[in-house]
Design a protein around this motif. Sequence first.
Motif, PDB file in Angstrom:
ATOM      1  N   THR A 147       0.848  -1.200   0.000  1.00  0.00           N
ATOM      2  CA  THR A 147       0.000   0.000   0.000  1.00  0.00           C
ATOM      3  C   THR A 147       0.876   1.239   0.000  1.00  0.00           C
ATOM      4  N   THR A 148       0.546   2.166  -0.895  1.00  0.00           N
ATOM      5  CA  THR A 148       1.213   3.472  -0.929  1.00  0.00           C
ATOM      6  C   THR A 148       0.164   4.545  -0.713  1.00  0.00           C
ATOM      7  N   GLN A 149       0.383   5.385   0.295  1.00  0.00           N
ATOM      8  CA  GLN A 149      -0.580   6.433   0.639  1.00  0.00           C
ATOM      9  C   GLN A 149       0.148   7.773   0.747  1.00  0.00           C
ATOM     10  N   ARG A 150      -0.381   8.748   0.052  1.00  0.00           N
ATOM     11  CA  ARG A 150       0.226  10.077   0.093  1.00  0.00           C
ATOM     12  C   ARG A 150      -0.821  11.084   0.547  1.00  0.00           C
ATOM     13  N   TYR A 151      -0.483  11.878   1.578  1.00  0.00           N
ATOM     14  CA  TYR A 151      -1.394  12.883   2.130  1.00  0.00           C
ATOM     15  C   TYR A 151      -0.738  14.263   2.079  1.00  0.00           C
ATOM     16  N   SER A 206       8.960  -3.461   6.762  1.00  0.00           N
ATOM     17  CA  SER A 206       8.801  -2.970   5.385  1.00  0.00           C
ATOM     18  C   SER A 206       8.386  -1.505   5.299  1.00  0.00           C
ATOM     19  N   THR A 207       7.815  -0.958   6.353  1.00  0.00           N
ATOM     20  CA  THR A 207       7.247   0.393   6.287  1.00  0.00           C
ATOM     21  C   THR A 207       8.331   1.440   6.022  1.00  0.00           C
ATOM     22  N   GLN A 208       8.095   2.261   5.014  1.00  0.00           N
ATOM     23  CA  GLN A 208       8.958   3.394   4.712  1.00  0.00           C
ATOM     24  C   GLN A 208       8.116   4.661   4.727  1.00  0.00           C
ATOM     25  N   ILE A 209       8.736   5.754   5.138  1.00  0.00           N
ATOM     26  CA  ILE A 209       8.007   7.017   5.297  1.00  0.00           C
ATOM     27  C   ILE A 209       8.824   8.150   4.698  1.00  0.00           C
ATOM     28  N   ALA A 210       8.144   9.042   3.998  1.00  0.00           N
ATOM     29  CA  ALA A 210       8.740  10.297   3.537  1.00  0.00           C
ATOM     30  C   ALA A 210       7.874  11.441   4.052  1.00  0.00           C
ATOM     31  N   ILE A 211       8.506  12.535   4.432  1.00  0.00           N
ATOM     32  CA  ILE A 211       7.755  13.660   4.997  1.00  0.00           C
ATOM     33  C   ILE A 211       8.225  14.988   4.410  1.00  0.00           C
ATOM     34  N   ILE A 283       4.095  18.487  10.405  1.00  0.00           N
ATOM     35  CA  ILE A 283       4.126  17.742   9.145  1.00  0.00           C
ATOM     36  C   ILE A 283       3.200  18.416   8.133  1.00  0.00           C
ATOM     37  N   ARG A 284       3.717  18.628   6.924  1.00  0.00           N
ATOM     38  CA  ARG A 284       2.921  19.220   5.839  1.00  0.00           C
ATOM     39  C   ARG A 284       2.434  18.147   4.876  1.00  0.00           C
ATOM     40  N   GLU A 285       3.309  17.200   4.540  1.00  0.00           N
ATOM     41  CA  GLU A 285       2.954  16.103   3.650  1.00  0.00           C
ATOM     42  C   GLU A 285       3.527  14.810   4.209  1.00  0.00           C
ATOM     43  N   LEU A 286       2.818  13.719   3.945  1.00  0.00           N
ATOM     44  CA  LEU A 286       3.230  12.415   4.459  1.00  0.00           C
ATOM     45  C   LEU A 286       2.981  11.353   3.394  1.00  0.00           C
ATOM     46  N   THR A 287       3.996  10.536   3.133  1.00  0.00           N
ATOM     47  CA  THR A 287       3.844   9.401   2.227  1.00  0.00           C
ATOM     48  C   THR A 287       4.281   8.141   2.958  1.00  0.00           C
ATOM     49  N   VAL A 288       3.463   7.108   2.917  1.00  0.00           N
ATOM     50  CA  VAL A 288       3.728   5.867   3.640  1.00  0.00           C
ATOM     51  C   VAL A 288       3.686   4.695   2.668  1.00  0.00           C
ATOM     52  N   TRP A 289       4.769   3.919   2.639  1.00  0.00           N
ATOM     53  CA  TRP A 289       4.806   2.670   1.888  1.00  0.00           C
ATOM     54  C   TRP A 289       4.783   1.542   2.921  1.00  0.00           C
ATOM     55  N   SER A 290       3.915   0.548   2.730  1.00  0.00           N
ATOM     56  CA  SER A 290       3.820  -0.540   3.711  1.00  0.00           C
ATOM     57  C   SER A 290       3.495  -1.849   3.004  1.00  0.00           C
ATOM     58  N   ARG A 291       3.747  -2.946   3.709  1.00  0.00           N
ATOM     59  CA  ARG A 291       3.487  -4.278   3.159  1.00  0.00           C
ATOM     60  C   ARG A 291       2.982  -5.170   4.281  1.00  0.00           C
ATOM     61  N   THR A 292       1.879  -5.874   4.009  1.00  0.00           N
ATOM     62  CA  THR A 292       1.333  -6.827   4.979  1.00  0.00           C
ATOM     63  C   THR A 292       1.128  -8.174   4.309  1.00  0.00           C
TER      64      THR A 292
END
Length: 377
Positions: A147-151, A206-211, A283-292
């Motif tokens: 899952t890739t989620q960008r806010y 697996s979780t990676q985060i960019a901010i 935080i202004r923007e958040l992107t989360v990459w995850s794997r389950t």
Amino acid sequence: MAARKHKQALAVAILLIAVAAADLAAILLWQPTSRSVLHDALVVFWPLPALAGFLLGSYELFLHKRLVAEFGRISGPGIVEHLLPSEVLRTFLSSVYGPNDANDDVVAGVLGGDGMRPRGDDLTISTSTTVKLELQGIDTKTYHLMTTQRYQFRNHVPTERFVIFATSNATLRDSISAACRHPLFELYFIPDPSLFLDSVDDLRHSTQIAIDYLDHEGQRRSAEPSQIPPVEVRFDQWANYLTFFRESTGPLGKLSPVDHMSDLRILECDLSRIADDHVVRAIRELTVWSRTLQRTNDGFCYWQSPYPSFVDTISFDATGLAVEQSPKHEFRVMPFTFRSATAAARWLEAGELEDLDVRSWLLPGHGVALLWREATG
């Protein structure tokens, strides 16, 4: 209530005018042969009830609605801006639906679980959101849901922590978004309890985060995608993260962490660890990459909005689900949103799945599901 008071005021005005008319009639019809104190008093005081009745009637008939409307137009927005958003919405809902504890569920849905925060500009609201769901088969029984989620948030979210909830309990899944008081979080559901612990380990590694963030000086900075080892929160601290472990919440009642040690994990990430030695203020923007890790024969996966979010698109990639000796699958997209441009309400091959053009607000509980089954024929 207001209508009754309005009628009562008009009745008083009519009564005052009637009293004045009676006094005037008495003055005109009664002409004493000698000086009379009562007659002199009637002459002096009869205009008073007439004037009071006239002013009260004029106000109720002509001025009241205009003054209330004008006052609301001038001061209403200013007053509302300084009130707690949850209290404004709760008062409005009570006026529409009547007093009911269930109105709090609507408040949490519209404002998110952090709707109890002190100011409206502290609410976590994403005005630009994109989501991608990718299925990667491991064997004929299991697959990875990536899952890739960008806010992109409407206001800066004042936090340096990111919380991950993982559960295999459907009741917790449907309650966590409203019970969480942390501004930034994600919720992952693993339907198969037998895969829960392995899936949590997969998620942790697996979780990676960019901010995109503001540092302690208010300067805007960015941090590239990075894997942050989440720290598991001890079960005796869960009450600090979820309100239903502290107090009764609707039909749930108060829950005990001990009863959910096998179906709930809470992980916390310190975002300052990817901030190049800067202090993360907001935080202004958040992107989360995850794997389950998920079970293929569940036949579905889904994404739900954790906070109020304007979602642009949700995309799917199911071409990697097929592995050697696995049956061929067909897929169907099922949104549960206010609206979305669903291209086809029919079963499709993996390569035929297109991006879902949402372009609408999604509240907690809204989202989209991807269903699949063995291809017929």
